[in-house]
Write an enzyme that holds these catalytic residues in place. Structure first.
Site, PDB file in Angstrom:
ATOM      1  N   ASP A  38       7.787  -6.099  -0.620  1.00  0.00           N
ATOM      2  CA  ASP A  38       6.978  -5.375   0.446  1.00  0.00           C
ATOM      3  C   ASP A  38       8.076  -4.842   1.448  1.00  0.00           C
ATOM      4  OD1 ASP A  38       4.173  -7.910  -0.135  1.00  0.00           O
ATOM      5  OD2 ASP A  38       4.238  -5.572  -0.578  1.00  0.00           O
ATOM      6  N   ASP A 178      -3.628  -5.206  -4.733  1.00  0.00           N
ATOM      7  CA  ASP A 178      -2.624  -5.760  -4.027  1.00  0.00           C
ATOM      8  C   ASP A 178      -3.463  -6.170  -2.727  1.00  0.00           C
ATOM      9  OD1 ASP A 178       0.493  -4.799  -2.457  1.00  0.00           O
ATOM     10  OD2 ASP A 178      -0.635  -6.764  -2.505  1.00  0.00           O
TER      11      ASP A 178
END
Ligand code: DX5
Length: 222
Positions: A38, A178
């Site tokens: 991320d 997600d």
């Protein structure tokens, strides 16, 4: 939803950065093929995380595929750099990409998989005209920026619509979810049409071994 195998993609955001390579290798030993990195810039999302050095380091020290999720403004500036650093998948947000078609085309030109992501309030219409350019459509099931947030179930119809569009158009793309994915939410996401489930805290901060966390997630789908 066509019968598809479901892939757990652990997000390293909740991993132990004091022993990141070891933690990722633990995931690989548990059968994980891909981890998600991320990347956050503190502008597109209210958090700053990691960038190119971590991609390079994991590419050099592990054998897992690297799914790089760019939560940054104007991601087109860094597509070539992340590809060169070792990204196997590069996902950009439509909300940060005024030229999404060009960005996805560039990612594919570089020979890596392309992902288009939409935030909880973004309709699927924002990416329906580029589904032929993506290997995955990422439907955020939290507002991006942090791990450990609560799953947002009202986005699930977007998962189903995108799965249906991929199938109707005979496109190979997958739907990825997600955020807030755990044993209590993964079944609903898969039932809606997700075939890739990104999980951070449920894998790396679940108070159990990575192997047990992954098998618990897979068992919760059945
Ligand atoms: C959130 C990130 C997610 C996050 C998932 O902005 O994009 O990948 O790491 O974390 P969990 O699974 O803990 O919600």
């Amino acid at each position: 939803m066509t019968s598809r195998s479901v892939q757990i993609v652990p997000s390293i955001l909740s991993a132990d950065f004091g022993r990141l390579t070891e933690h990722v290798q633990e995931a690989q030993a548990a059968g994980i093929e891909t981890v998600q990195i991320d990347v956050m810039d503190g502008c597109f999302v209210p958090n700053i995380t990691v960038g190119l050095p971590i991609v390079r380091a994991l590419k050099a020290s592990t054998d897992v595929r690297l799914d790089v999720h760019l939560m940054i403004e104007r991601p087109e500036r860094f597509i070539d750099a992340f590809a060169a650093a070792g990204a196997d998948v590069l996902t950009v947000h439509v909300e940060a990409s005024p030229h999404l078609h060009r960005s996805l085309s560039r990612i594919r030109e570089l020979g890596i998989e392309a992902g288009a992501a939409i935030n909880p309030s973004t309709p699927t219409s924002a990416i329906e005209d580029v589904l032929h350019l993506v290997d995955l459509a990422l439907v955020m099931t939290v507002n991006p920026g942090f791990g450990g947030q609560a799953f947002i179930p009202e986005v699930l119809p977007k998962v189903t619509r995108l799965r249906r569009l991929f199938d109707e158009r005979s496109l190979p793309g997958q739907v990825q979810v997600d955020g807030g994915i755990g044993v209590g939410t993964i079944a609903a996401a898969v039932q809606a049409g997700a075939s890739q489930c990104v999980a951070g805290s449920a894998v790396f901060a679940a108070g159990k071994s990575v192997a047990d966390a992954v098998s618990d997630l897979l068992a919760a789908i059945k």
